[in-house]
Design a protein around this motif. Structure first.
Motif: not given
Length: 240
Positions: A97-102, A115-119, A121-126, A148-149
């Motif tokens: 998943x996207x979350x697992x990739x991050x 805390x690492x993922x939240x910024x 997701x803010x930068x890439x709302x899609x 990139x994320x």
């Protein structure tokens, strides 16, 4: 005087013994700069990125990152020093998943990853909208955003982007370039290897033009755009 975060000095490198793609390349980037690397196919653009990131060992010359010689250092050790690389292809895990990739991007971090993922997701709302979706179902532009994320999960000082606009539609290209500029505004230094020469130079602080493995031209992005020799050789209709 600002110290360069990365310096490439007289580097020769290639994939086969005795056959160098890079023929004495020189390159530098300061903290927070966005520097574009352009040139025709086969000029050595991606080879330069791979040599910087430790995927190729230079046969001659030095690569210095944060005043430390990293020539020949393995990629996993370079990552720990604050550099990340986003390749053109195979830059996401399609079955995750996207979350697992991050989370995979933070493989050397310990503790909570929220805390690492939240910024990101803010930068890439899609990506936030698709966080439970498998990466293999994303569009090309969304995959580039995810790649990139994931690199940003390690909060690198230098980001190497290898052909991020490849095979994308013009609309998606514009979106990806806007995100690259937003990343620079976070204070990241970015090396942008790009076939879309005009767009890359328009947004870059400086640029390099490679030809036959050599750095033929170097200067501010706008200066290279206005250089008639660069325009004639590298900014033709194919890059409109």
């Amino acid at each position: 005087m600002t110290k360069n975060i990365l310096e490439v000095n007289d580097v020769y490198a290639g994939y086969l013994p005795g056959l160098n793609i890079l023929q004495g390349v020189n390159f530098r980037i300061e903290p927070g700069e966005l520097v574009a690397v352009i040139g025709p196919n086969g000029a050595g653009k991606s080879t330069l990125a791979k040599a910087i990131f430790g995927l190729l060992t230079p046969n001659q010359g030095t690569i210095t990152f944060k005043q430390e010689n990293i020539s020949g250092l393995k990629s996993n050790l370079i990552v720990k020093k604050g550099m990340c690389y986003v390749p053109q292809r195979a830059n996401v895990f399609p079955s995750l998943s996207v979350d697992e990739n991050l989370e995979m991007g933070a493989f050397i971090r310990s503790g909570s990853l929220k805390k690492l993922k939240d910024p990101i997701y803010s930068m890439f709302p899609r990506l936030a909208e698709r966080r439970r979706q498998s990466a293999g179902t994303l569009s090309g532009g969304e995959r580039q955003m995810l790649a990139m994320g994931r690199a940003l999960m390690l909060d690198p000082d230098l980001l190497l982007l290898d052909e991020p606009s490849a095979a994308l539609s013009p609309i998606l290209v514009n979106g990806v370039f806007e995100q690259i500029k937003a990343i620079q505004q976070l204070g990241k230094a970015i090396v942008l290897v790009e076939q879309n020469a005009k767009k890359a130079l328009m947004m870059a602080d400086r640029g390099y033009v490679l030809e036959n493995g050599c750095d033929r031209f170097e200067g501010k992005g706008q200066e290279l755009l206005n250089n008639p020799k660069v325009g004639e050789l590298y900014l033709g209709a194919a890059n409109n």
